[in-house]
Design a protein around this motif. Structure first.
Motif, mmCIF file in Angstrom:
data_model
loop_
_atom_site.group_PDB
_atom_site.id
_atom_site.type_symbol
_atom_site.label_atom_id
_atom_site.label_comp_id
_atom_site.label_asym_id
_atom_site.label_seq_id
_atom_site.Cartn_x
_atom_site.Cartn_y
_atom_site.Cartn_z
ATOM 1 N N GLU A 1 0.831 -1.213 0.000
ATOM 2 C CA GLU A 1 0.000 0.000 0.000
ATOM 3 C C GLU A 1 0.863 1.260 0.000
ATOM 4 O O GLU A 1 0.589 2.219 -0.722
ATOM 5 C CB GLU A 1 -0.938 -0.006 1.211
ATOM 6 N N ILE A 2 1.917 1.238 0.791
ATOM 7 C CA ILE A 2 2.848 2.377 0.838
ATOM 8 C C ILE A 2 3.477 2.600 -0.532
ATOM 9 O O ILE A 2 3.548 3.733 -1.016
ATOM 10 C CB ILE A 2 3.932 2.137 1.914
ATOM 11 N N ILE A 3 3.934 1.536 -1.151
ATOM 12 C CA ILE A 3 4.587 1.653 -2.464
ATOM 13 C C ILE A 3 3.604 2.170 -3.506
ATOM 14 O O ILE A 3 3.938 3.041 -4.302
ATOM 15 C CB ILE A 3 5.221 0.307 -2.873
ATOM 16 N N ARG A 4 2.386 1.652 -3.487
ATOM 17 C CA ARG A 4 1.363 2.119 -4.440
ATOM 18 C C ARG A 4 1.022 3.581 -4.195
ATOM 19 O O ARG A 4 0.869 4.363 -5.137
ATOM 20 C CB ARG A 4 0.099 1.249 -4.347
ATOM 21 N N TRP A 5 0.909 3.982 -2.932
ATOM 22 C CA TRP A 5 0.612 5.380 -2.592
ATOM 23 C C TRP A 5 1.719 6.302 -3.115
ATOM 24 O O TRP A 5 1.437 7.342 -3.705
ATOM 25 C CB TRP A 5 0.492 5.527 -1.064
ATOM 26 N N LEU A 6 2.963 5.903 -2.912
ATOM 27 C CA LEU A 6 4.095 6.740 -3.307
ATOM 28 C C LEU A 6 4.219 6.856 -4.820
ATOM 29 O O LEU A 6 4.462 7.945 -5.341
ATOM 30 C CB LEU A 6 5.393 6.173 -2.716
ATOM 31 N N THR A 7 4.017 5.762 -5.539
ATOM 32 C CA THR A 7 4.361 5.711 -6.968
ATOM 33 C C THR A 7 3.190 5.793 -7.937
ATOM 34 O O THR A 7 3.384 6.095 -9.104
ATOM 35 C CB THR A 7 5.105 4.399 -7.285
ATOM 36 N N GLU B 1 13.580 10.032 -4.017
ATOM 37 C CA GLU B 1 12.430 9.115 -4.108
ATOM 38 C C GLU B 1 12.734 7.806 -3.375
ATOM 39 O O GLU B 1 11.882 7.276 -2.651
ATOM 40 C CB GLU B 1 12.064 8.823 -5.564
ATOM 41 N N ILE B 2 13.933 7.287 -3.548
ATOM 42 C CA ILE B 2 14.337 6.055 -2.867
ATOM 43 C C ILE B 2 14.301 6.261 -1.357
ATOM 44 O O ILE B 2 13.799 5.413 -0.605
ATOM 45 C CB ILE B 2 15.737 5.597 -3.336
ATOM 46 N N ARG B 3 14.802 7.385 -0.903
ATOM 47 C CA ARG B 3 14.830 7.673 0.534
ATOM 48 C C ARG B 3 13.423 7.913 1.090
ATOM 49 O O ARG B 3 13.153 7.589 2.248
ATOM 50 C CB ARG B 3 15.744 8.857 0.842
ATOM 51 N N TYR B 4 12.528 8.492 0.279
ATOM 52 C CA TYR B 4 11.124 8.600 0.705
ATOM 53 C C TYR B 4 10.585 7.208 1.009
ATOM 54 O O TYR B 4 9.954 6.990 2.041
ATOM 55 C CB TYR B 4 10.256 9.231 -0.387
ATOM 56 N N LEU B 5 10.818 6.279 0.104
ATOM 57 C CA LEU B 5 10.332 4.912 0.295
ATOM 58 C C LEU B 5 10.945 4.296 1.551
ATOM 59 O O LEU B 5 10.242 3.695 2.367
ATOM 60 C CB LEU B 5 10.626 4.059 -0.944
ATOM 61 N N PHE C 1 11.207 4.309 -10.593
ATOM 62 C CA PHE C 1 10.685 5.635 -10.271
ATOM 63 C C PHE C 1 10.456 6.477 -11.525
ATOM 64 O O PHE C 1 9.492 7.240 -11.588
ATOM 65 C CB PHE C 1 11.592 6.355 -9.274
ATOM 66 N N ALA C 2 11.300 6.322 -12.536
ATOM 67 C CA ALA C 2 11.127 7.082 -13.783
ATOM 68 C C ALA C 2 9.828 6.699 -14.486
ATOM 69 O O ALA C 2 9.177 7.541 -15.112
ATOM 70 C CB ALA C 2 12.318 6.863 -14.708
ATOM 71 N N GLU C 3 9.432 5.431 -14.394
ATOM 72 C CA GLU C 3 8.233 4.950 -15.074
ATOM 73 C C GLU C 3 6.992 4.946 -14.179
ATOM 74 O O GLU C 3 5.924 4.518 -14.625
ATOM 75 C CB GLU C 3 8.477 3.533 -15.607
ATOM 76 N N ALA C 4 7.125 5.413 -12.960
ATOM 77 C CA ALA C 4 5.978 5.420 -12.039
ATOM 78 C C ALA C 4 4.831 6.217 -12.646
ATOM 79 O O ALA C 4 5.038 7.321 -13.163
ATOM 80 C CB ALA C 4 6.386 6.013 -10.700
#
Length: 117
Positions: free
Chosen positions: A34-40, A93-97, A61-64
């Protein structure tokens, strides 16, 4: 300047570590997803396809489909670096995740993790 090694690391290679970190603290794989889907903005099916393809972090992240605009509300320190001071977009973006998974493992409520007002 050389790219950081994490950029070419597959998300599928790190994802089990996110899940393990969460599960050790009584949280679930479903919450990590859910976190990953919310972020991307990926759907569950799109996310699973990225894992299957062994997509690297930079491409992931480029293709999100749609990075969440509320992600700029994510503040704090991860790996000794203040997130809001990271200039390179992909690394931020990686650090946000990473920060979101940390918050999950620390027992924070999903509404707060997902920055719901």
């Amino acid at each position: 300047m050389n790219k950081h090694r994490i950029y070419t690391t597959s998300v599928a290679g790190v994802y089990p570590h996110y899940v393990t970190k969460a599960e050790k603290k009584g949280r679930t794989k479903t919450e990590v997803d859910e976190i990953i889907r919310w972020l991307t903005g990926y759907s569950q099916e799109e996310f699973e396809a990225q894992l299957e393809k062994q997509t690297d972090f930079e491409t992931f992240f480029a293709e999100a489909p749609g990075m969440n605009p509320s992600r700029n509300l994510i503040k704090g320190v991860i790996c000794g670096v203040r997130i809001e001071e990271i200039e390179e977009t992909t690394m931020r973006e990686i650090r946000y995740l990473d920060k979101l998974v940390d918050e999950l493992a620390k027992g924070k409520a999903m509404e707060k993790i997902l920055r719901k007002q």
